[in-house]
Scaffold this motif. Sequence first.
Motif, PDB file in Angstrom:
ATOM      1  N   PRO A 146    -120.573  41.725   0.176  1.00 47.26           N
ATOM      2  CA  PRO A 146    -121.855  41.612  -0.526  1.00 47.26           C
ATOM      3  C   PRO A 146    -122.618  40.372  -0.053  1.00 47.26           C
ATOM      4  CG  PRO A 146    -120.080  40.838  -1.940  1.00 47.26           C
ATOM      5  CD  PRO A 146    -119.447  41.196  -0.600  1.00 47.26           C
ATOM      6  N   PHE A 147    -123.917  40.489   0.060  1.00 46.03           N
ATOM      7  CA  PHE A 147    -124.771  39.354   0.449  1.00 46.03           C
ATOM      8  C   PHE A 147    -124.159  38.610   1.644  1.00 46.03           C
ATOM      9  CE2 PHE A 147    -125.412  40.025  -4.169  1.00 46.03           C
ATOM     10  CZ  PHE A 147    -126.715  40.499  -4.111  1.00 46.03           C
ATOM     11  N   HIS A 148    -124.014  39.342   2.727  1.00 42.36           N
ATOM     12  CA  HIS A 148    -123.283  38.818   3.884  1.00 42.36           C
ATOM     13  C   HIS A 148    -123.901  37.544   4.454  1.00 42.36           C
ATOM     14  CE1 HIS A 148    -126.391  41.584   5.309  1.00 42.36           C
ATOM     15  NE2 HIS A 148    -126.450  40.842   6.394  1.00 42.36           N
ATOM     16  N   ALA A 149    -125.241  37.340   4.239  1.00 46.58           N
ATOM     17  CA  ALA A 149    -125.905  36.164   4.828  1.00 46.58           C
ATOM     18  C   ALA A 149    -125.270  34.860   4.338  1.00 46.58           C
ATOM     19  CB  ALA A 149    -127.399  36.194   4.503  1.00 46.58           C
ATOM     20  N   GLN A 150    -124.661  34.902   3.121  1.00 44.54           N
ATOM     21  CA  GLN A 150    -124.030  33.678   2.579  1.00 44.54           C
ATOM     22  C   GLN A 150    -122.862  33.208   3.445  1.00 44.54           C
ATOM     23  OE1 GLN A 150    -121.602  34.269  -1.093  1.00 44.54           O
ATOM     24  NE2 GLN A 150    -121.885  36.463  -0.735  1.00 44.54           N
ATOM     25  N   PHE A 151    -122.302  34.127   4.241  1.00 44.08           N
ATOM     26  CA  PHE A 151    -121.132  33.769   5.065  1.00 44.08           C
ATOM     27  C   PHE A 151    -121.504  33.533   6.535  1.00 44.08           C
ATOM     28  CE2 PHE A 151    -119.359  36.702   1.746  1.00 44.08           C
ATOM     29  CZ  PHE A 151    -118.735  35.713   0.993  1.00 44.08           C
ATOM     30  N   MET A 152    -122.807  33.619   6.825  1.00 45.62           N
ATOM     31  CA  MET A 152    -123.247  33.499   8.219  1.00 45.62           C
ATOM     32  C   MET A 152    -123.668  32.056   8.493  1.00 45.62           C
ATOM     33  SD  MET A 152    -123.189  36.002  10.382  1.00 45.62           S
ATOM     34  CE  MET A 152    -123.592  37.501   9.523  1.00 45.62           C
ATOM     35  N   GLY A 153    -122.959  31.400   9.396  1.00 45.69           N
ATOM     36  CA  GLY A 153    -123.301  30.011   9.708  1.00 45.69           C
ATOM     37  C   GLY A 153    -124.519  29.950  10.627  1.00 45.69           C
ATOM     38  N   GLY A 154    -125.111  28.771  10.719  1.00 46.30           N
ATOM     39  CA  GLY A 154    -126.248  28.562  11.619  1.00 46.30           C
ATOM     40  C   GLY A 154    -125.865  28.781  13.067  1.00 46.30           C
ATOM     41  N   ASP A 155    -124.563  28.707  13.355  1.00 43.84           N
ATOM     42  CA  ASP A 155    -124.070  28.937  14.721  1.00 43.84           C
ATOM     43  C   ASP A 155    -123.850  30.425  15.013  1.00 43.84           C
ATOM     44  OD1 ASP A 155    -121.983  29.359  12.974  1.00 43.84           O
ATOM     45  OD2 ASP A 155    -120.584  27.960  13.935  1.00 43.84           O
ATOM     46  N   GLY A 156    -124.227  31.287  14.054  1.00 42.04           N
ATOM     47  CA  GLY A 156    -124.088  32.735  14.285  1.00 42.04           C
ATOM     48  C   GLY A 156    -122.668  33.249  14.105  1.00 42.04           C
ATOM     49  N   VAL A 157    -121.797  32.408  13.537  1.00 47.60           N
ATOM     50  CA  VAL A 157    -120.412  32.845  13.306  1.00 47.60           C
ATOM     51  C   VAL A 157    -120.257  33.259  11.840  1.00 47.60           C
ATOM     52  CG1 VAL A 157    -117.978  32.156  13.339  1.00 47.60           C
ATOM     53  CG2 VAL A 157    -119.531  31.367  15.142  1.00 47.60           C
ATOM     54  N   PHE A 158    -119.590  34.394  11.634  1.00 45.67           N
ATOM     55  CA  PHE A 158    -119.342  34.905  10.285  1.00 45.67           C
ATOM     56  C   PHE A 158    -118.040  34.312   9.757  1.00 45.67           C
ATOM     57  CE2 PHE A 158    -117.521  38.367   7.596  1.00 45.67           C
ATOM     58  CZ  PHE A 158    -118.501  38.397   6.612  1.00 45.67           C
ATOM     59  N   ARG A 159    -118.134  33.585   8.650  1.00 45.00           N
ATOM     60  CA  ARG A 159    -116.942  32.962   8.050  1.00 45.00           C
ATOM     61  C   ARG A 159    -116.847  33.378   6.588  1.00 45.00           C
ATOM     62  NH1 ARG A 159    -119.338  28.895  10.909  1.00 45.00           N
ATOM     63  NH2 ARG A 159    -118.228  28.231  12.795  1.00 45.00           N
ATOM     64  N   PRO A 160    -116.127  34.458   6.312  1.00 43.76           N
ATOM     65  CA  PRO A 160    -116.069  34.950   4.934  1.00 43.76           C
ATOM     66  C   PRO A 160    -115.082  34.144   4.092  1.00 43.76           C
ATOM     67  CG  PRO A 160    -114.752  36.333   6.326  1.00 43.76           C
ATOM     68  CD  PRO A 160    -115.333  35.278   7.224  1.00 43.76           C
ATOM     69  N   ASN A 161    -114.925  34.581   2.838  1.00 42.32           N
ATOM     70  CA  ASN A 161    -113.998  33.883   1.948  1.00 42.32           C
ATOM     71  C   ASN A 161    -112.602  34.536   2.008  1.00 42.32           C
ATOM     72  OD1 ASN A 161    -114.410  36.255   0.606  1.00 42.32           O
ATOM     73  ND2 ASN A 161    -115.663  35.367  -1.024  1.00 42.32           N
ATOM     74  N   GLU A 162    -111.707  33.954   1.270  1.00 40.93           N
ATOM     75  CA  GLU A 162    -110.300  34.402   1.324  1.00 40.93           C
ATOM     76  C   GLU A 162    -110.125  35.851   0.859  1.00 40.93           C
ATOM     77  OE1 GLU A 162    -106.365  35.218   0.223  1.00 40.93           O
ATOM     78  OE2 GLU A 162    -107.861  34.789  -1.323  1.00 40.93           O
ATOM     79  N   PRO A 163    -110.798  36.293  -0.217  1.00 46.43           N
ATOM     80  CA  PRO A 163    -110.643  37.705  -0.610  1.00 46.43           C
ATOM     81  C   PRO A 163    -111.067  38.688   0.493  1.00 46.43           C
ATOM     82  CG  PRO A 163    -111.648  36.448  -2.394  1.00 46.43           C
ATOM     83  CD  PRO A 163    -111.587  35.519  -1.209  1.00 46.43           C
ATOM     84  N   LEU A 164    -112.068  38.323   1.273  1.00 49.92           N
ATOM     85  CA  LEU A 164    -112.490  39.237   2.353  1.00 49.92           C
ATOM     86  C   LEU A 164    -111.479  39.225   3.504  1.00 49.92           C
ATOM     87  CD1 LEU A 164    -116.342  38.640   2.213  1.00 49.92           C
ATOM     88  CD2 LEU A 164    -115.134  40.777   1.705  1.00 49.92           C
ATOM     89  N   ASP A 165    -110.924  38.059   3.798  1.00 50.45           N
ATOM     90  CA  ASP A 165    -109.826  38.013   4.782  1.00 50.45           C
ATOM     91  C   ASP A 165    -108.669  38.898   4.318  1.00 50.45           C
ATOM     92  OD1 ASP A 165    -111.008  36.260   6.580  1.00 50.45           O
ATOM     93  OD2 ASP A 165    -110.055  34.473   5.746  1.00 50.45           O
TER      94      ASP A 165
END
Length: 192
Positions: A146-165
Amino acid sequence: MPTLTVIVGSTRPGRAGRPIAEWFVERARRQGDFEVDLADLAEIRLPLFDEPEHPRLRRYVNDHTKDWSARVDKADAVVFVTPEYNFGYPAVLKNAIDYLHSEWNDKAAGFVSYGGVAAGTRAVQQLKQVVTTLRMVPVVDSVNVPFHAQFMGGDGVFRPNEPLDAAADAMLSELNRLDGALRTLREARRVA
Ligand SMILES: Cc1cc2nc3c(=O)[nH]c(=O)nc-3n(C[C@H](O)[C@H](O)[C@H](O)COP(=O)(O)O)c2cc1C
């Protein structure tokens, strides 16, 4: 080792689909049950479906179809990485699916979806209807961001939270388990 093909289902410049797929591929490689093939539809660049015959006949005339057929044939299981466009999945993904037929049969299918509050789940429900027609078997476990932009860094890398991992790891385990059973069906089909 079985092959997991991860299909990136969005193609627009600046898309979130590619970094999200890269995160998932890294997760899959770390887990180690599959050889992973990242199939990015923006790189594969299939034209709008242009084969004269029904794909079930496999009488393909175009090199792009033959290449796509060989790529999907090599897959033992498939993960579709999809956004939600207007409550559905992107046309480019439907186009890529429609190109082929038996290449999809008896393979486990997983979904990584993303979007707003619905996390792309409406797109996944539509995709399930289509892939089961092609005798794919969707796994129950899925990754819905949900709301994937919250996990998108300025460097273009997607870093989700632990539940998504954890969701990714659970889906990978289930894909591996189901692939073990479906392998028998694929072998039977080859012999018949
Ligand atoms: C044509 C279009 C339609 C969209 N429709 C939805 C939608 O129905 N639901 C949703 O959650 N987000 C929607 N969005 C926002 C997307 O979730 C967001 O733009 C996302 O980054 C798209 O994936 P992509 O970056 O891989 O193309 C839409 C975006 C586009 C471009």
